[in-house]
Design a protein around this motif. Structure first.
Motif, PDB file in Angstrom:
ATOM      1  N   SER A  49      40.955 -17.494 -16.107  1.00 36.38           N
ATOM      2  CA  SER A  49      40.614 -18.696 -16.874  1.00 36.38           C
ATOM      3  C   SER A  49      40.658 -19.951 -15.998  1.00 36.38           C
ATOM      4  CB  SER A  49      41.574 -18.850 -18.061  1.00 36.38           C
ATOM      5  OG  SER A  49      42.925 -18.922 -17.614  1.00 36.38           O
ATOM      6  N   THR A  50      41.582 -20.002 -15.036  1.00 36.72           N
ATOM      7  CA  THR A  50      41.666 -21.177 -14.163  1.00 36.72           C
ATOM      8  C   THR A  50      40.422 -21.287 -13.295  1.00 36.72           C
ATOM      9  OG1 THR A  50      44.076 -20.977 -14.090  1.00 36.72           O
ATOM     10  CG2 THR A  50      43.032 -22.350 -12.408  1.00 36.72           C
ATOM     11  N   ARG A  53      37.454 -22.348 -15.393  1.00 35.91           N
ATOM     12  CA  ARG A  53      37.544 -23.778 -15.740  1.00 35.91           C
ATOM     13  C   ARG A  53      37.158 -24.657 -14.554  1.00 35.91           C
ATOM     14  NH1 ARG A  53      41.690 -27.169 -14.885  1.00 35.91           N
ATOM     15  NH2 ARG A  53      43.143 -25.444 -14.491  1.00 35.91           N
ATOM     16  N   LEU A  54      37.616 -24.302 -13.347  1.00 37.03           N
ATOM     17  CA  LEU A  54      37.309 -25.106 -12.169  1.00 37.03           C
ATOM     18  C   LEU A  54      35.839 -24.968 -11.775  1.00 37.03           C
ATOM     19  CD1 LEU A  54      40.511 -24.484 -10.010  1.00 37.03           C
ATOM     20  CD2 LEU A  54      39.986 -26.402 -11.520  1.00 37.03           C
ATOM     21  N   ASP A  84      44.609 -16.074 -12.178  1.00 37.21           N
ATOM     22  CA  ASP A  84      45.494 -17.169 -12.605  1.00 37.21           C
ATOM     23  C   ASP A  84      46.828 -17.131 -11.871  1.00 37.21           C
ATOM     24  OD1 ASP A  84      43.511 -17.932 -14.368  1.00 37.21           O
ATOM     25  OD2 ASP A  84      44.398 -16.884 -16.080  1.00 37.21           O
ATOM     26  N   PHE A  87      46.522 -18.936  -8.550  1.00 36.78           N
ATOM     27  CA  PHE A  87      46.518 -20.395  -8.700  1.00 36.78           C
ATOM     28  C   PHE A  87      47.903 -20.922  -9.046  1.00 36.78           C
ATOM     29  CE2 PHE A  87      41.886 -19.936  -9.099  1.00 36.78           C
ATOM     30  CZ  PHE A  87      41.457 -21.031  -8.363  1.00 36.78           C
ATOM     31  N   SER A  88      48.699 -20.132  -9.740  1.00 45.74           N
ATOM     32  CA  SER A  88      50.036 -20.589 -10.125  1.00 45.74           C
ATOM     33  C   SER A  88      50.958 -20.731  -8.917  1.00 45.74           C
ATOM     34  CB  SER A  88      50.659 -19.618 -11.135  1.00 45.74           C
ATOM     35  OG  SER A  88      50.957 -18.371 -10.529  1.00 45.74           O
TER      36      SER A  88
END
Length: 253
Positions: A49-50, A53-54, A84, A87-88
């Motif tokens: 999802s990240t 979104r980006l 995700d 990215f975290s």
């Protein structure tokens, strides 16, 4: 009656080429019906999802879709997709700390301008170009493929391909375990030029000299006035002494 003809022996189907990276079990592989360039595969896994979104906020998704439409006859694109979890692991607020151009370059850095299947990574020549080729030396990656493993080095981080999301002649999406940070982002910035000392305006210097001259003249005038007063005082004193002497002589006579 003639005996029935014996069926021709079946030709054995050749074994498919061994993939360097295993396919993810939850994602179909080479499913042309899903090849709509809208990343339905990434949405289905619910772990990207990240990245999605980006891709939207930087509008790189529009660039990717446009290039896929114009390169159907060959070339294509490869997306190296961090999940995700990857990215975290970035420092909190890292992406938002980048400027608009750097944000776009970071996402473009995860896209190769050619479709690379899982068995073709060993055919790439290092350094490998990406869509973020603003700087020839800062937006390249080095790929090392051996056995069933594919590693990617940016000069800042090392990532590993952990699975295949999607692959055909035009588009390949591979799962990577780390967000790729370009070497260009880590290059030291040139030092700021030393501040130039401001020179005093010429007019101020002239004014200062004029003020000094005026002060000198004033001091000279004051000294002259004091001298005149002193002479006057001494003259008065001498006259008074003369009168006193005359009076004394008169009385004595």
């Amino acid at each position: 009656p003639k005996p029935p003809a014996k069926p021709a022996p079946a030709t054995p189907t050749p074994a498919p080429a061994k993939s360097l990276v295993p396919s993810l079990p939850q994602s179909p592989f080479s499913d042309s019906s899903s090849n709509q360039y809208n990343f339905k595969i990434l949405r289905k896994t619910k772990s990207f999802s990240t990245l999605i979104r980006l891709l939207k906020t930087t509008q790189i998704i529009n660039q990717v879709n446009a290039q896929l439409v114009t390169t159907k006859s060959g070339g294509g694109l490869t997306i190296l997709a961090p999940d995700d979890g990857a990215f975290s692991h970035l420092q909190a607020g890292y992406f938002n700390s980048l400027g608009d151009r750097q944000q776009k370059a970071l996402i473009q850095f995860h896209v190769l301008p050619v479709s690379v299947s899982s068995s073709n990574f060993d055919s790439l020549s290092n350094p490998v170009m990406t869509l973020a080729m603003i700087s020839p030396n800062g937006y390249q990656i080095n790929v090392t493929a051996y056995g069933n493993s594919v590693n990617i080095s940016t000069g800042v981080v090392n990532a590993t391909l952990t699975g295949i999301m999607y692959s055909d002649k035009t588009l390949a999406i591979h799962h990577v375990d780390t967000v790729l940070i370009p070497l260009y982002f880590s290059k030291p910035k040139p030092p700021a030029p030393a501040p130039t000392l401001a020179k005093a305006p010429k007019a101020d210097k002239d004014n200062s000299s004029a003020q000094d001259d005026d002060q000198g003249e004033s001091n000279k005038a004051t000294s002259a006035a004091n001298a005149i007063n002193l002479i006057s005082i001494h003259g008065t004193m001498l006259v008074s002494l003369g009168v006193a002497l005359v009076a004394a002589v008169t009385f004595s006579i």
